[in-house]
Design a protein around this motif. Sequence first.
Motif, mmCIF file in Angstrom:
data_model
loop_
_atom_site.group_PDB
_atom_site.id
_atom_site.type_symbol
_atom_site.label_atom_id
_atom_site.label_comp_id
_atom_site.label_asym_id
_atom_site.label_seq_id
_atom_site.Cartn_x
_atom_site.Cartn_y
_atom_site.Cartn_z
ATOM 1 N N TRP A 101 -10.863 -4.788 -2.824
ATOM 2 C CA TRP A 101 -11.132 -3.351 -2.834
ATOM 3 C C TRP A 101 -11.746 -2.857 -4.135
ATOM 4 O O TRP A 101 -12.632 -1.994 -4.095
ATOM 5 C CB TRP A 101 -9.868 -2.559 -2.490
ATOM 6 C CG TRP A 101 -9.658 -2.467 -1.007
ATOM 7 C CD1 TRP A 101 -8.722 -3.116 -0.274
ATOM 8 C CD2 TRP A 101 -10.435 -1.710 -0.075
ATOM 9 N NE1 TRP A 101 -8.864 -2.812 1.053
ATOM 10 C CE2 TRP A 101 -9.896 -1.951 1.210
ATOM 11 C CE3 TRP A 101 -11.525 -0.849 -0.192
ATOM 12 C CZ2 TRP A 101 -10.415 -1.361 2.369
ATOM 13 C CZ3 TRP A 101 -12.045 -0.270 0.962
ATOM 14 C CH2 TRP A 101 -11.501 -0.517 2.215
ATOM 15 N N PHE A 153 -13.981 -4.138 -5.929
ATOM 16 C CA PHE A 153 -15.427 -4.358 -5.847
ATOM 17 C C PHE A 153 -16.080 -3.324 -4.933
ATOM 18 O O PHE A 153 -17.126 -2.751 -5.251
ATOM 19 C CB PHE A 153 -15.729 -5.771 -5.324
ATOM 20 C CG PHE A 153 -15.384 -6.856 -6.304
ATOM 21 C CD1 PHE A 153 -16.294 -7.228 -7.289
ATOM 22 C CD2 PHE A 153 -14.154 -7.483 -6.270
ATOM 23 C CE1 PHE A 153 -15.983 -8.218 -8.199
ATOM 24 C CE2 PHE A 153 -13.833 -8.470 -7.182
ATOM 25 C CZ PHE A 153 -14.748 -8.835 -8.152
ATOM 26 N N VAL A 154 -15.423 -3.080 -3.781
ATOM 27 C CA VAL A 154 -15.969 -2.109 -2.825
ATOM 28 C C VAL A 154 -16.023 -0.728 -3.475
ATOM 29 O O VAL A 154 -17.042 -0.031 -3.422
ATOM 30 C CB VAL A 154 -15.107 -2.082 -1.546
ATOM 31 C CG1 VAL A 154 -15.616 -1.024 -0.579
ATOM 32 C CG2 VAL A 154 -15.103 -3.452 -0.880
ATOM 33 N N ALA A 159 -18.770 -0.393 -6.094
ATOM 34 C CA ALA A 159 -20.093 -0.258 -5.498
ATOM 35 C C ALA A 159 -20.315 1.155 -4.980
ATOM 36 O O ALA A 159 -21.382 1.754 -5.187
ATOM 37 C CB ALA A 159 -20.264 -1.268 -4.360
#
Lengths: 145, 42, 239
Positions: free
Chosen positions: B4, B6-7, B10
């Motif tokens: 999560w 990383f998500v 982004a």
Amino acid sequence: MKAKNQRLVLALLALVALVGAVLLGMSALKDQASYFYSPSDAVRDHVELGRTVRLGGMVEKGSLRREPDGVTIDFRVTDGAATVTARYTGIVPDLFREGSGVVAEGRFTAPGRFAADTILAKHDENYKPPELAGNGMHETGSLKR
Amino acid sequence: MSQWPFVIAAYVLAGVATLALALASFVQMRKAERAAEALKRR
Amino acid sequence: MHIFANPVRFLQLARPLTGWCGWIGAVLVVAGLGAGLFLTPPDYLQGETVRIMYLHVPSAWLGMAGWGGIAVASIMELVWRHPLAGIAARAVALPGAVFTGICLATGSIWGRPTWGTWWEWDGRLTSMLVLLFVYIAYIALAEAEADRGGQGRIAAIFGIVGVVNLPIIHFSVLWWRTLHQGESIGITGSSIAGSILWPLPVALVGFTLLFVSIVLMRMRAMLARQKVEARLRRMGTEP
């Protein structure tokens, strides 16, 4: 021919010639521009031992073995036609698993034997939710050629 | 590896960049059109 | 086509379109990204990181489509000498560069947990980075040319030549072996399961409308600035 039509023809011709030249160049560079060797390439081209190269293919199912030291793994990389045995010490990406794609950087220590310094996982273009994935088996079909 | 972060990174990055671009473009347009309008009325 | 060459007609059309495209685009983006974050299932292999796709694919599309737009506008500028086409090309450049940057950044963030690397010099990643540099070069060139009172012809030629990078980006994953996976969405269909795919077109259309709105805003700003400059020049010559 009117001047603007002349310019239009000229511009389009230039565009077609440019794009055509690039496409030709790209297909000519197919081998040089490849990011990794497949096992078949490595066998065919007699990649010299000790040279740093990337080897890519599928991790053969049932080939993954962990050495007693706990951090060293052995596995076979295949493209369906040829197979190379690889060894790696260290932590692998989460997506590194049997039946899935891998790109290993390292060198050949003997014909058909590869020592990897880094391991990258390569996944394919199929995305699906877990309940559609069946028994979790994964095939990176695009690596077989 | 936890996924999560990383998500979220982004989404935050893309959101901030898109918003900044849209706002900057809007402010520049406003300023330029106001200046043109003011000059016309003079 | 020639209807749009008239700045007065263009502005009549552009003024309402800016708002409509902007707001509808924003609503679709929020809906698509919200669905992509909270409603779709994770991928069986990648897990939650597959959600980065809803940003990565639209920004890649806009980065490439943006340069396509610059090339078409550049041809129109060179062939028909439409001043508005040159303005359109220059207005696309910055948003195109920003979305190319978003594509690269989100791709890098996606690559770390899936591939195990932030960056690799494979064909797809490298050609996309080249696109960003080409955008930056175009912006610098167009600015420099405008500063010197040029007609924008050099920038237009650069805009047309730069289009050769688009087929390289597209075919890189098909013709070269790359770390980046092949195409998920082709003419014949998609290899993404429907339950994961559906928010993607929503976000794609939303981002595209937002992009159009941003380009219109930048064109209007440039036209207004030109008007101011022309008026100031006239006031200067006849006091």
